[in-house]
Design an enzyme around this catalytic site. Structure first.
Site, PDB file in Angstrom:
ATOM      1  N   GLU A  51      29.802 -18.177  58.181  1.00 48.89           N
ATOM      2  CA  GLU A  51      28.739 -19.139  58.501  1.00 48.89           C
ATOM      3  C   GLU A  51      27.959 -19.561  57.255  1.00 48.89           C
ATOM      4  O   GLU A  51      26.772 -19.267  57.105  1.00 48.89           O
ATOM      5  CB  GLU A  51      27.790 -18.566  59.549  1.00 48.89           C
ATOM      6  CG  GLU A  51      28.451 -18.355  60.890  1.00 48.89           C
ATOM      7  CD  GLU A  51      27.470 -17.970  61.997  1.00 48.89           C
ATOM      8  OE1 GLU A  51      26.404 -17.414  61.682  1.00 48.89           O
ATOM      9  OE2 GLU A  51      27.778 -18.223  63.168  1.00 48.89           O
ATOM     10  N   GLU A  74      33.749 -17.335  67.274  1.00 51.01           N
ATOM     11  CA  GLU A  74      32.783 -16.415  67.888  1.00 51.01           C
ATOM     12  C   GLU A  74      32.120 -17.073  69.081  1.00 51.01           C
ATOM     13  O   GLU A  74      31.752 -18.250  69.030  1.00 51.01           O
ATOM     14  CB  GLU A  74      31.654 -16.062  66.903  1.00 51.01           C
ATOM     15  CG  GLU A  74      32.061 -15.320  65.667  1.00 51.01           C
ATOM     16  CD  GLU A  74      30.848 -15.068  64.767  1.00 51.01           C
ATOM     17  OE1 GLU A  74      29.711 -15.047  65.259  1.00 51.01           O
ATOM     18  OE2 GLU A  74      31.052 -14.918  63.554  1.00 51.01           O
TER      19      GLU A  74
HETATM   20  C1  GLA Z   1      26.838 -15.291  63.978  1.00 50.36           C
HETATM   21  C2  GLA Z   1      27.473 -14.411  62.931  1.00 50.36           C
HETATM   22  C3  GLA Z   1      27.833 -13.058  63.430  1.00 50.36           C
HETATM   23  C4  GLA Z   1      26.761 -12.512  64.336  1.00 50.36           C
HETATM   24  C5  GLA Z   1      26.552 -13.476  65.459  1.00 50.36           C
HETATM   25  C6  GLA Z   1      25.539 -12.970  66.458  1.00 50.36           C
HETATM   26  O1  GLA Z   1      27.741 -16.078  64.629  1.00 50.36           O
HETATM   27  O2  GLA Z   1      28.594 -15.010  62.347  1.00 50.36           O
HETATM   28  O3  GLA Z   1      27.987 -12.223  62.313  1.00 50.36           O
HETATM   29  O4  GLA Z   1      25.587 -12.378  63.602  1.00 50.36           O
HETATM   30  O5  GLA Z   1      26.075 -14.684  64.954  1.00 50.36           O
HETATM   31  O6  GLA Z   1      25.321 -13.893  67.487  1.00 50.36           O
END
Ligand code: GLA
Ligand code: GLA
Length: 689
Positions: free
Chosen positions: A165, A321
């Protein structure tokens, strides 16, 4: 035994159609470093039970991989990869660069970012990174090179996952490294200081620069900074992260060019121009955490997926995710309801996802995310989440034959990041104009009618679409406008809303009536703008005699060569046009001078065949419909997000894939019910036409 060859089909060499995987990939972020070795064995066994076949490993493990500067430890990672490979589980191996270790930040302060006011962030969390720090870049180069050398050839690895991210917590740093890199970026973009002064209009408020070194990031100022400078700083910061990404990518690709490479995006995320980014990945991946407590959250999530699918139309995409039930980082974390893990996974698959992964595999005991949901929760396999996880894994394993079928989308919505950055600036007539709201405004009625849209950049060819929507595209370059104009000339239909075509790429106003190079598509003259007080409406009448309302904004329009289809009936602007239809070349355009209310928007869309939808799905019923079109069949996805049972007429007879039942004329869906109907033998348009 790695599965990469068997699963991902010729990912990199298909230019016509997105490459595909034969089955939906299923899995999660896996963080074994948080657990003793004995738990790993249990993890791999449970992954088998759940049908997990892809896990992301190593995202935040820099401190374990390099416990001291230049001292490396990879045995534990090799052990994890061996275990996973032994169980036939593929690995999406991450570079650990999103969380630099404490030794690095403590010793080299310049790797830490600085905020607008000059305060340097501390470490002890993640993403405390100055992306322009030469020290950070050097250390990243070292750890990524070492990662590749130590485990890069491991058979478990299917994909590279770069960083995590990008720009998530600190999208903008204002330190001196950034200042230096910004000036170099400006020289590359403009060539000279004169050109920079020109582009930014620095004669305003005595801001002219006489030496390049006077140019600094838009730090804390007494009044608003120059909006063109702010815009370029956003462009620069997106590019600075991208430059670092490309450095990591080069190291990984040099070692294993055949592996897919990605970095997880965050959907409709403002700081990074994902159209530019998506051109550099082999598979687009995204993280989706739409809040189940938000109104219309399923629709917002669908829009996010449609944005992501459109970022690079030549490569596949996947959900990297999503939360199995709830997150822990909002003030109040409402879970998804029973069955929603499944419906939301099918939403992604309906919209073309080649994989649905979660954050995370096993809920942490400690740390900032210990109360985030996971596939294996604190209660273990006794938790209801686990039954849902296992059931979904089983079901997805049977979905092979539709994976090569592209999503059917005949309508496009145009979106651009530079426009987003410029139009949400505090210098605007309506500082509360939100790009996400504007996109959602035109997206909602289409979603509700089962009409799927692609999101497109104003730079891309739009010929394949029957209609194109352009909501508040304030910043538009002349070539981008020419792209839209030629699309209409050739027979396309465009709906353009207020506050479009206002400035060029330097945020300089196109003079004359507003609209600049888009004026051929407007059919009227925009003489001025008049935001409407909050809570008040604009009343108007259609040419058919019906009344309509809008809100938020009104253009002051004068008639020109178009045909007025709605006229304001009250207030200072009474008698002026508010919706104007124009034929241009072989195409047609509608210009909309206010934010039409839901009924008025439906009224307008009813005039355009492609925006009408031909579906039996009732707006407001909570049923989501998407079609994927394969070589020899159409797949109609129906997802019931409502709390009621819904009966839906289906277009033609077909086989429902999840139950194996032949359907006649309708399907009944319980709350959280999903149907995927295979209509065989319906030749897709692209074959016959
Ligand atoms: C993001 C991050 C993960 C985690 C999630 C939690 O997507 O990439 O590492 O922190 O949020 O929702
Ligand atoms: C003040 C300032 C002007 C201008 C206006 C704008 O009056 O003196 O320079 O900024 O506000 O409203």
């Amino acid at each position: 035994m790695t599965r990469s060859g068997a699963v991902w089909e010729s990912m990199l060499d298909q230019s016509e159609q997105r490459a595909v995987t034969r089955r939906v990939r299923y899995g999660a972020d896996y963080n074994p470093e948080q657990w003793p070795r004995a738990v790993w064995e249990e993890d791999v066994r449970l992954m088998g039970e759940a049908g997990v076949d892809l896990v992301t490993v190593g995202v935040f493990s820099w401190a374990l991989l390099e416990p001291k500067e230049g001292l490396y430890s990879f045995d534990w990672l090799r052990d994890v990869l061996d275990l996973l490979a032994g169980a036939g589980i593929g690995v999406d191996l991450a570079t650990p660069t999103a969380a630099p270790p404490a030794w690095l930040s403590a010793r080299y302060l310049d790797v830490l970012p600085v905020d607008r006011t000059g305060v340097r962030y501390s470490y002890g969390s993640r993403q405390s990174i100055c992306i322009c720090s030469p020290t950070y870049r050097e250390k990243v180069g070292a750890i990524v090179t070492r990662l590749v050398a130590e485990v890069g050839d491991h058979e478990a690895i299917e994909m590279w996952h770069v960083h995590n991210e990008y720009a998530c917590h600190v999208p903008y740093c204002y330190c001196d490294h950034h200042g230096r890199a910004f000036r170099q970026w400006l020289v590359r973009r403009y060539g000279s200081l004169d050109a920079i002064n020109q582009a930014w209009g620095t004669t305003f408020w005595s801001q002219s620069y006489t030496d390049l070194d006077q140019v600094v990031p838009p730090r804390m100022t007494a009044a608003v900074a120059n909006p063109a400078l702010e815009l370029d700083y956003k462009r620069f910061c997106s590019d600075a992260f991208l430059e670092e990404f490309l450095e990591e990518r080069a190291i990984l690709k040099a070692a294993r060019p055949e592996l897919l490479l990605t970095t997880n995006f965050m959907g409709l995320y403002k700081p990074l121009d994902y159209f530019r980014w998506a051109a550099q990945v082999d598979i687009v991946s995204t993280d989706n955490y739409t809040d189940p407590a938000t109104a219309e959250w399923q629709m917002r999530s669908a829009m996010d997926y449609d944005v992501v699918r459109g970022l690079n139309k030549k490569v596949p995409w996947m959900v990297m995710e999503q939360a199995p039930t709830r997150v822990n980082w909002r003030p109040h974390n409402v879970p998804k309801g029973p069955g929603h893990m499944r419906t939301m996974s099918y939403q992604a698959i309906a919209r073309g996802a080649t994989g649905v992964l979660f954050f995370q595999w096993r809920a942490s005991r400690k740390g900032a995310e210990m109360f985030h949901s996971a596939m294996v929760s604190h209660a273990g396999t006794a938790s209801p989440v686990w039954s849902e996880v296992v059931a979904l894994g089983k079901e997805l394993a049977g979905l092979e034959d539709l994976m090569s079928a592209p999503v059917e989308a005949k309508v496009a919505i145009v979106h651009s990041w530079p426009n987003w950055w410029a139009v949400e600036s505090p210098v605007q007539p309506a500082g509360d104009l939100s790009v996400a709201d504007q996109l959602f405004w035109v997206y909602r009625p289409l979603y509700e009618a089962g009409v799927t849209v692609d999101f497109c950049s104003p730079d891309e060819c739009l010929d394949r679409y029957e209609a194109v929507l352009v909501p508040s595209l304030y910043l538009l370059s002349e070539p981008q406008a020419a792209n839209l104009v030629s699309y209409v000339e050739a027979g396309g239909t465009v709906v353009v809303s207020f506050w479009s075509g206002i400035v060029d790429e330097h945020d300089a106003v196109y003079l004359g009536p507003y609209g600049g190079p888009l004026r051929p598509l407007m059919g009227c003259d925009v003489l001025d703008v008049a935001p409407i007080p909050v809570g008040e409406t604009l009343e108007f009448q259609w040419d058919s005699g019906e009344n309509g309302v809008g809100d938020f904004w009104a253009d002051v329009l004068a008639e020109r060569d178009g045909q007025v289809v709605a006229r304001i009936t009250r207030g200072a602007l009474s008698g002026r046009p508010v919706v104007v239809e124009t034929t241009y070349g072989r195409g047609r355009t509608y210009y909309v001078g206010c934010r039409l209310g839901p009924n008025a928007l439906a009224h307008l869309f009813a005039r355009v065949p492609a925006l009408r939808g031909k579906t039996s799905v009732q707006p407001g019923s909570g049923v989501e419909r998407v079609v994927r079109v394969g070589d020899d069949a159409r797949y109609e996805f129906l997802i019931n997000h409502s709390a009621e049972e819904r009966k839906i007429d289906v277009a033609a007879h077909g086989l429902e894939l999840l139950t194996g039942m032949e359907l006649g004329s309708f399907v009944a869906l319980k709350p959280a019910g999903v149907a995927i109907i295979r209509h065989a033998g319906i030749a897709p348009l692209r074959r016959t036409g």
